[in-house]
Design a protein around this motif. Structure first.
Motif, PDB file in Angstrom:
ATOM      1  N   VAL A 147      59.044  61.999  50.867  1.00  0.00           N
ATOM      2  CA  VAL A 147      58.156  63.253  51.225  1.00  0.00           C
ATOM      3  C   VAL A 147      57.403  63.552  49.638  1.00  0.00           C
ATOM      4  CG1 VAL A 147      58.467  65.777  51.657  1.00  0.00           C
ATOM      5  CG2 VAL A 147      59.825  64.170  52.808  1.00  0.00           C
ATOM      6  N   ASP A 148      58.398  63.490  48.604  1.00  0.00           N
ATOM      7  CA  ASP A 148      57.676  63.647  47.403  1.00  0.00           C
ATOM      8  C   ASP A 148      56.357  62.715  47.038  1.00  0.00           C
ATOM      9  OD1 ASP A 148      58.573  65.862  46.114  1.00  0.00           O
ATOM     10  OD2 ASP A 148      60.324  64.799  45.035  1.00  0.00           O
ATOM     11  N   GLY A 149      56.601  61.580  47.238  1.00  0.00           N
ATOM     12  CA  GLY A 149      55.345  60.638  47.514  1.00  0.00           C
ATOM     13  C   GLY A 149      54.265  61.024  48.079  1.00  0.00           C
ATOM     14  N   MET A 150      54.594  61.440  49.236  1.00  0.00           N
ATOM     15  CA  MET A 150      53.463  62.083  50.162  1.00  0.00           C
ATOM     16  C   MET A 150      52.680  63.357  49.665  1.00  0.00           C
ATOM     17  SD  MET A 150      52.692  64.826  52.239  1.00  0.00           S
ATOM     18  CE  MET A 150      54.288  65.318  52.885  1.00  0.00           C
ATOM     19  N   LEU A 151      53.292  64.266  48.897  1.00  0.00           N
ATOM     20  CA  LEU A 151      52.994  65.514  48.010  1.00  0.00           C
ATOM     21  C   LEU A 151      52.156  64.740  46.940  1.00  0.00           C
ATOM     22  CD1 LEU A 151      55.822  67.657  48.402  1.00  0.00           C
ATOM     23  CD2 LEU A 151      53.728  67.884  49.556  1.00  0.00           C
ATOM     24  N   ASN A 152      52.632  63.638  46.112  1.00  0.00           N
ATOM     25  CA  ASN A 152      51.830  63.199  45.064  1.00  0.00           C
ATOM     26  C   ASN A 152      50.739  62.488  45.475  1.00  0.00           C
ATOM     27  OD1 ASN A 152      53.875  64.130  43.515  1.00  0.00           O
ATOM     28  ND2 ASN A 152      54.905  62.184  43.522  1.00  0.00           N
ATOM     29  N   ASN A 153      50.508  61.886  46.718  1.00  0.00           N
ATOM     30  CA  ASN A 153      49.348  61.433  47.217  1.00  0.00           C
ATOM     31  C   ASN A 153      48.592  62.323  47.538  1.00  0.00           C
ATOM     32  OD1 ASN A 153      50.028  58.824  46.846  1.00  0.00           O
ATOM     33  ND2 ASN A 153      50.645  58.428  48.869  1.00  0.00           N
ATOM     34  N   ILE A 154      48.704  63.481  48.023  1.00  0.00           N
ATOM     35  CA  ILE A 154      47.840  64.616  48.330  1.00  0.00           C
ATOM     36  C   ILE A 154      47.036  65.124  46.999  1.00  0.00           C
ATOM     37  CG2 ILE A 154      47.477  66.989  49.067  1.00  0.00           C
ATOM     38  CD1 ILE A 154      49.602  66.623  51.150  1.00  0.00           C
ATOM     39  N   ILE A 155      47.816  65.149  45.774  1.00  0.00           N
ATOM     40  CA  ILE A 155      47.289  65.510  44.712  1.00  0.00           C
ATOM     41  C   ILE A 155      46.378  64.328  44.019  1.00  0.00           C
ATOM     42  CG2 ILE A 155      47.933  65.738  42.052  1.00  0.00           C
ATOM     43  CD1 ILE A 155      48.779  68.308  43.616  1.00  0.00           C
ATOM     44  N   LEU A 156      46.965  63.248  44.271  1.00  0.00           N
ATOM     45  CA  LEU A 156      45.847  62.062  43.816  1.00  0.00           C
ATOM     46  C   LEU A 156      44.480  62.181  44.436  1.00  0.00           C
ATOM     47  CD1 LEU A 156      47.119  58.226  43.248  1.00  0.00           C
ATOM     48  CD2 LEU A 156      45.166  58.746  44.840  1.00  0.00           C
ATOM     49  N   VAL A 157      44.553  62.302  45.920  1.00  0.00           N
ATOM     50  CA  VAL A 157      43.214  62.154  46.892  1.00  0.00           C
ATOM     51  C   VAL A 157      42.605  63.377  46.272  1.00  0.00           C
ATOM     52  CG1 VAL A 157      42.214  62.560  48.950  1.00  0.00           C
ATOM     53  CG2 VAL A 157      44.301  61.048  48.552  1.00  0.00           C
TER      54      VAL A 157
END
Length: 319
Positions: A147-157
């Motif tokens: 779930v943290d990885g998904m949140l980090n990907n939102i920040i990246l995008v």
């Protein structure tokens, strides 16, 4: 006048760039010669370790995964999406976008024809990355394993598209909901946390093991994944292994093909399974397949649903 000449010329052009793409290989793309926009160029490192650079806020984005499509729409980038896969069905606006093929095998020719300035891909598109890089088309690969990885990907995008504030707002809201769930289940003693079997597929039996966002999600929801000790992320089990592990809860998210016939009654009739705890207690829960299997913003919806299924006494009392 030959009315077919423009179409033929376009076909020749696409064929030419396809040939050029197939000749090369590499990881990171190079900045194009686009005039620099304030705050750009921006370079990030994606989930497969590639550096991705954009020189201006992308105006034409293609998504190669349903999870990516949901993420882009949640960030407000819907108007800039020019291509999605055949499986991108959420939100309601997604199916109206141009299709570039399947999730596993998108069409490079269609991608090129749509002239994107950013492609948001998934781990299984690794072979496509060098081909797009050789065409000077930035491509970022997302492969969240938690779930943290998904949140980090939102920040990246958000960074890549110049929407950092929107990404921070969205992840802030999602993280608050995650913490609301983990805060409730944190008071549950380890001995009271049910042992959970998540069935990815029934023939052969396939489940989610360590290093997957499903494993992470079960833990955050207050359960113990019986496949957490598996040697691979997506192990196959025999029916006998399930009987021996004797899980207390079964979750599944069937949504296509003959999997729809996998009802609680049918699962209970599997040879030897009448003695398994989740069959005897009736704790077999069908989850929304799209929410459970996509590492996008709705993964938090899935977390809340799993937590309610595992600990109804906690969530029904406080809602």
């Amino acid at each position: 006048m030959n009315r077919n000449r423009p179409a033929a010329a376009k076909t020749l052009l696409i064929t030419a760039v396809l040939l050029l793409a197939l000749l090369g290989a590499g990881c990171a793309g190079s900045p194009t010669e686009t005039a620099l926009e304030k705050g750009f160029p921006i370079t990030v490192t994606d989930d497969i370790g590639c550096e991705v650079t954009v020189t201006a806020s992308p105006a034409r984005i293609i998504s190669l995964a349903p999870s990516n499509t949901e993420m882009l729409f949640a960030l407000g980038l819907g108007p800039k999406i020019v291509g999605v896969t055949d499986f991108c069905n959420y939100p309601a606006e997604a199916p109206a976008k141009e299709r570039v093929g399947g999730f596993v095998n998108p069409s490079l020719e269609k991608i090129i024809a749509l002239e994107p300035d950013l492609v948001v891909a998934a781990d299984l598109h690794r072979e496509l990355v060098p081909q797009l890089n050789n065409l000077k088309i930035p491509v970022v690969v997302l492969n969240a394993r938690s779930v943290d990885g998904m949140l980090n990907n939102i920040i990246l995008v958000g960074r890549l598209t110049g929407l950092e504030m929107e990404a921070e707002r969205l992840t802030g809201e999602l993280r608050a909901r995650v913490e609301a769930v983990t805060g409730r289940v944190s008071k549950i003693a380890p001995s009271k946390r049910p042992r959970v079997y998540y069935e990815v597929w029934h023939e052969p039996l396939c489940t989610a093991g360590p290093g997957t966002f499903i494993d992470d999600l079960i833990g955050l929801a207050g359960g113990t994944n019986v496949a957490a000790d598996a040697p691979v992320p997506w192990p196959q089990y025999s029916a006998e292994v399930i009987v021996r592990k004797n899980p207390e809860v079964m979750l599944h998210a069937y949504g296509h093909g003959d999997a729809g016939s996998q009802t609680p009654a049918g699962i209970a009739r599997r040879p030897g399974w009448s003695s398994v705890s989740f069959v005897k207690s009736g704790r077999v829960y069908a989850m929304d397949a799209d929410m459970m299997n996509r590492a996008g913003p709705r993964l938090v919806d899935a977390l809340e649903a799993v937590a309610r299924a595992l600990h109804p006494e906690v969530f029904e009392r406080q809602e």
